[in-house]
Write a protein that holds these residues in place. Sequence first.
Motif, mmCIF file in Angstrom:
data_model
loop_
_atom_site.group_PDB
_atom_site.id
_atom_site.type_symbol
_atom_site.label_atom_id
_atom_site.label_comp_id
_atom_site.label_asym_id
_atom_site.label_seq_id
_atom_site.Cartn_x
_atom_site.Cartn_y
_atom_site.Cartn_z
ATOM 1 N N LEU A 8 0.803 -1.223 0.000
ATOM 2 C CA LEU A 8 0.000 0.000 0.000
ATOM 3 C C LEU A 8 0.841 1.281 0.000
ATOM 4 C CD1 LEU A 8 -2.703 -1.223 2.568
ATOM 5 C CD2 LEU A 8 -2.710 -1.424 0.075
ATOM 6 N N HIS A 9 2.073 1.164 -0.486
ATOM 7 C CA HIS A 9 2.913 2.370 -0.529
ATOM 8 C C HIS A 9 3.909 2.267 -1.687
ATOM 9 C CE1 HIS A 9 5.068 5.606 2.120
ATOM 10 N NE2 HIS A 9 5.287 5.826 0.830
ATOM 11 N N LEU A 10 3.529 2.842 -2.832
ATOM 12 C CA LEU A 10 4.366 2.745 -4.032
ATOM 13 C C LEU A 10 4.488 4.093 -4.737
ATOM 14 C CD1 LEU A 10 2.630 -0.399 -5.590
ATOM 15 C CD2 LEU A 10 4.770 -0.416 -4.330
ATOM 16 N N HIS A 11 5.709 4.399 -5.184
ATOM 17 C CA HIS A 11 5.941 5.625 -5.962
ATOM 18 C C HIS A 11 6.210 5.281 -7.418
ATOM 19 C CE1 HIS A 11 6.123 8.289 -2.450
ATOM 20 N NE2 HIS A 11 6.552 7.198 -1.831
ATOM 21 N N THR A 12 5.877 6.204 -8.296
ATOM 22 C CA THR A 12 6.121 6.022 -9.725
ATOM 23 C C THR A 12 6.901 7.237 -10.252
ATOM 24 O OG1 THR A 12 4.250 7.229 -10.671
ATOM 25 C CG2 THR A 12 3.794 5.017 -9.812
ATOM 26 N N ASP A 40 2.024 8.480 -4.850
ATOM 27 C CA ASP A 40 3.087 9.407 -5.236
ATOM 28 C C ASP A 40 3.082 10.647 -4.357
ATOM 29 O OD1 ASP A 40 4.775 8.526 -7.388
ATOM 30 O OD2 ASP A 40 2.983 8.415 -8.633
ATOM 31 N N HIS A 41 4.271 11.259 -4.212
ATOM 32 C CA HIS A 41 4.387 12.495 -3.442
ATOM 33 C C HIS A 41 3.634 13.625 -4.165
ATOM 34 C CE1 HIS A 41 7.625 10.889 -0.934
ATOM 35 N NE2 HIS A 41 8.285 10.529 -2.002
ATOM 36 N N ASP A 42 2.623 14.146 -3.498
ATOM 37 C CA ASP A 42 1.939 15.361 -3.963
ATOM 38 C C ASP A 42 1.395 15.315 -5.384
ATOM 39 O OD1 ASP A 42 2.620 16.336 -1.500
ATOM 40 O OD2 ASP A 42 4.357 17.473 -2.203
ATOM 41 N N VAL A 65 -2.249 8.847 -2.477
ATOM 42 C CA VAL A 65 -1.332 9.985 -2.574
ATOM 43 C C VAL A 65 -0.524 10.036 -1.277
ATOM 44 C CG1 VAL A 65 -2.900 11.717 -1.543
ATOM 45 C CG2 VAL A 65 -1.229 12.446 -3.276
ATOM 46 N N GLU A 66 0.658 10.643 -1.297
ATOM 47 C CA GLU A 66 1.435 10.882 -0.077
ATOM 48 C C GLU A 66 1.761 12.371 -0.022
ATOM 49 O OE1 GLU A 66 5.275 8.858 0.240
ATOM 50 O OE2 GLU A 66 5.274 9.098 2.418
ATOM 51 N N LEU A 67 1.114 13.061 0.900
ATOM 52 C CA LEU A 67 1.300 14.506 0.988
ATOM 53 C C LEU A 67 2.429 14.854 1.956
ATOM 54 C CD1 LEU A 67 -2.410 15.800 1.158
ATOM 55 C CD2 LEU A 67 -0.932 15.628 -0.856
ATOM 56 N N SER A 243 5.969 -1.097 0.860
ATOM 57 C CA SER A 243 7.417 -1.137 0.644
ATOM 58 C C SER A 243 8.048 0.235 0.455
ATOM 59 C CB SER A 243 7.719 -1.975 -0.599
ATOM 60 O OG SER A 243 7.132 -1.354 -1.735
ATOM 61 N N ASP A 244 7.208 1.274 0.190
ATOM 62 C CA ASP A 244 7.734 2.595 -0.177
ATOM 63 C C ASP A 244 8.644 2.460 -1.407
ATOM 64 O OD1 ASP A 244 7.917 5.320 -0.014
ATOM 65 O OD2 ASP A 244 8.779 5.369 2.008
ATOM 66 N N PHE A 245 8.225 1.589 -2.309
ATOM 67 C CA PHE A 245 8.956 1.319 -3.555
ATOM 68 C C PHE A 245 9.206 2.614 -4.336
ATOM 69 C CE2 PHE A 245 8.411 0.337 -8.171
ATOM 70 C CZ PHE A 245 9.511 -0.472 -8.347
ATOM 71 N N HIS A 246 10.457 2.812 -4.739
ATOM 72 C CA HIS A 246 10.809 3.972 -5.578
ATOM 73 C C HIS A 246 11.493 3.531 -6.869
ATOM 74 C CE1 HIS A 246 10.035 6.478 -2.029
ATOM 75 N NE2 HIS A 246 10.196 7.545 -2.756
ATOM 76 N N GLY A 247 11.667 2.222 -7.054
ATOM 77 C CA GLY A 247 12.361 1.743 -8.255
ATOM 78 C C GLY A 247 13.826 1.489 -7.991
HETATM 79 ZN ZN ZN Z 1 6.736 7.234 0.112
#
Ligand code: ZN
Length: 274
Positions: A8-12, A40-42, A65-67, A243-247
């Motif tokens: 439940l925590h992924l960035h693209t 994603d951040h903001d 979203v992650e603000l 996972s706070d996946f960022h690639g």
């Molecule tokens: Zn994050």
Amino acid sequence: MVTGYVDLHLHTCCSDGSVAPEVIPSLAVEAGVEVVAITDHDTIDGVERAMHAAEKTEVEVIPGVELSTQAADMDLHILGYYIDWRNRALIEQMAFFREQRLQRARAMVERLNELGIDLRFETVLDVAGGGAVGRPHIADALFREELTLSYEQAFALYIGYDGPAYLPKYDISPIEAVQIILNAGGIPVLAHPGTTGRDGLIPEMVRNGLMGIEVYHPMHAPPIREYYTHLARTYGILYTGGSDFHGEGRGKGWIGSEHVPRYVARALARRAHG
Ligand code: ZN
Ligand code: AMP
Ligand code: FE
Ligand code: FE
């Protein structure tokens, strides 16, 4: 493959992740993850793109979203789940945050230039590729221009919290972020509290509508997870994780690395759908 795991925590690449939202569902399938949330951040730009790509798979995509907020000179992140990503006010708010991030990145590059580091803002924009600009893009740009020895060194020398080129983002409070998420029909969740040590703010946030705490996170050691699970139960709010996946090459975990059980997503869905 039925694994019973969610993330439940992924960035693209719409923010500071390196993977396109279209790729997330197939990575989830490979990792045996059944439900993902794009956070994603903001920005909410990646949500619909990931959802569309997921139609060809069994993977479920939760809009999120992650603000970023400011709490006593520190970044505090608030996750929002099941937000209405078509909400006009939310879209306008995100556009504002994006513009603010752009100006802040430009000012940070100016600071670096004053320190004698010859980084061009265009390189940062190039790395960001049109996504919401953040420090990871500046770190990548510094490394790409051979101005640092690694991505991590950029933070250690220049752009970490105590770095000479660090600048905070726009100033919104955690409670304002909770309100933005509630207004967009979402579920506000405090992200990785173990990384900030601002637990004193939690009671007031709960009074103002905070509905969950992130428990599973690569930066949370097992006792920290136990502690925040207990705290969430005490407040009668949800606990979540990812996972706070960022690639590749951007630290944190890979998709599915947190082994978050399916019931965590089910509880979130129940809360969202009443
Ligand atoms: Zn994050
Ligand atoms: P920003 O929102 O632009 O301030 O960037 C924050 C992001 O930078 C975080 O979400 C992390 O992905 C990354 N970050 C922050 N501090 C560090 C660090 N010391 N080393 C590596 N990455 C970091
Ligand atoms: Fe990030
Ligand atoms: Fe975060």
